[in-house]
Design an enzyme around this catalytic site. Structure first.
Site: not given
Ligand code: GLU
Length: 441
Positions: A63, A66, A189, A241, A259
């Site tokens: 991530s 992103k 992705y 998050y 992660v």
């Protein structure tokens, strides 16, 4: 002398040792890593690297990709299009939660999977999937300053277990957030998430955001300043998050976790930071990485909301030279002219009016003038002119190029006080700008 910084960072590594948490085990590609790896890398905005621990260990970016892909979407598709497709509101939910705006299906932000899938689709923009993945891989490589590759093994094992991302992508397709094949978006992705990096790469990528988009080592302008501002804002509010609020209040810098155990953080204007340690907490964020960032923030005063030390006066000295009509008030300014500092200069002139006919603004020690500072300074010069004070500017480094004060007045510009003294005291206002020695007749 040996720099104390690596020693300090080693101390942070040792001080943050913690074996709690668990390595992500939802795919074999992540479950198989050495849980004890731990690294911290810093890169200053001028390109100096400090790095300790397992900083050569490669792991998949996950991530942490992103924010960069969001930046690429902004750069390639423009703000209007991107904001139309993806909102910028914190979701307060886990990374893989189906957080979509009611009725429209618009993902709440680009840091959760729904928004990241939509950002990937914006980069895809009707091209073939390989082309989008290649443009992302190549972007991440320019940011890292070396060629990065996709770990196809991790990608393949993630793809086999991508039920949730497939569900989110299908939902997005159902809401017409994009019109591409949802499976293609998920695959692209996942390959984006499988680009392998080290903490040194991540620190370099983070530092590129710290400098307003310029890769600190190669000097390449990768993102525009506007794109960087947008990316950092979204990282600050949504990057962590469901722990985003806790992170912003304790660590206080824009950040993004992944992660696989990587975290990046950015101190705008100063520093890019990266940590890696694969054991994760309940938010899916590296336990040791969070501890390291907390410690660095406290020790190094990195928190963005820390009230800055009271800005020292920008007005270094006020003095009068000469007598009679030739008397000149000199305001020696220093530092950076932002809103507050410029307000201080204006206040100094309002509270203690200039009694000489001429006033010199000496910018020799001024480092930078923001656009607000320029507007305020020029307005002050224009108003003083209307009040009958002739303002001149001493500006050897052209901090205030081509000054037009409005009201039909342009102040004379000199390279030094000597140049002013050698010039005619009653030279008067100019309609055209003149510089330094050219003002000497
Ligand atoms: N590839 C992972 C996923 O989409 C990334 C998640 C993360 O790093 O938080 O499930």
């Amino acid at each position: 002398m040996r720099s104390p910084l690596p020693d300090y960072l080693t101390e942070v590594l040792d001080g943050c040792a913690d074996t709690s948490g668990a390595v992500a085990d939802y795919i074999p590609g992540l479950a198989g890593v050495d849980p004890d790896r731990f690294a911290i890398s810093l890169l200053t905005a001028d390109g100096t690297s400090y790095s300790v621990g397992d900083d050569e260990t490669e792991f998949t970016i996950q991530s942490v990709s992103k924010p960069f892909v969001y930046g690429l979407a902004l750069q390639e598709r423009g703000f209007e299009k991107v904001l139309d497709v993806i909102d910028v509101e914190p979701s307060g939910e886990a990374f893989n939660e189906v957080s979509l705006e009611r009725n429209t299906g618009r993902p709440l932000n680009p840091m959760i999977n729904a928004g990241a899938l939509a950002a990937h689709a914006l980069v895809l923009n009707g091209r073939r999937s390989e082309q989008a993945v290649e443009s992302i891989r190549s972007l991440l490589s320019s940011l890292a300053g070396r060629e990065l590759v996709v770990d196809e093994e991790v990608a393949a094992s993630e793809l086999e277990n991508s039920y949730r991302n497939v569900a989110i992508a299908n939902l997005l397709r159902g809401y017409e957030v994009f019109e591409d094949d949802p499976d293609e978006i998920v695959e692209g992705y996942i390959r984006q998430c499988s680009v392998t990096v080290t903490t040194k790469d991540l620190a370099m990528m983070a530092a590129t955001l710290a400098t307003g988009g310029i890769q600190p080592v190669t000097g390449e302008q990768i993102f525009s300043r506007d794109v960087v501002r947008q990316v950092l804002s979204v990282m600050a509010t949504c990057g962590m998050y469901d722990a985003a609020g806790d992170w912003l209040s304790t660590v206080g810098i824009p950040a993004k976790s992944g992660v696989s155990g990587g975290i990046i953080g950015i101190l705008p204007g100063q520093l890019g930071i990266a940590a890696y340690s694969p054991r994760l907490d309940e938010h899916g964020t590296s336990v040791q990485g969070v501890a390291a960032f907390g410690r660095l923030s406290r020790d190094m005063n990195l928190h963005l909301m820390d009230a800055p030390m009271l800005a020292h006066s920008v007005l270094r000295r006020r003095r009068v030279v000469g007598e009679g009509d030739a008397a000149l008030t000199i305001l020696e300014l220093q530092g950076d002219l932002n809103f507050t500092n410029s307000e201080g200069i204006i206040r100094a002139v309002v509270d203690e009016p200039v009694e000489t006919k001429r006033l010199a603004l000496d910018l020799s020690l001024v480092r930078a003038i923001l656009s607000v500072g320029r507007r305020m300074l020029l307005e002050m010069i224009g108003r003083l002119h209307l009040d009958g004070t002739e303002v001149i500017v001493i500006d050897p480094d052209e901090r205030l190029p081509d000054p037009d004060a409005g009201y039909g007045f342009r102040p004379r510009v000199y390279g030094s006080l000597e140049d002013v003294e050698e010039s005619q005291p009653d030279a008067g206002a100019q309609t055209e700008p003149e510089r330094g020695h050219s003002a000497r007749k």
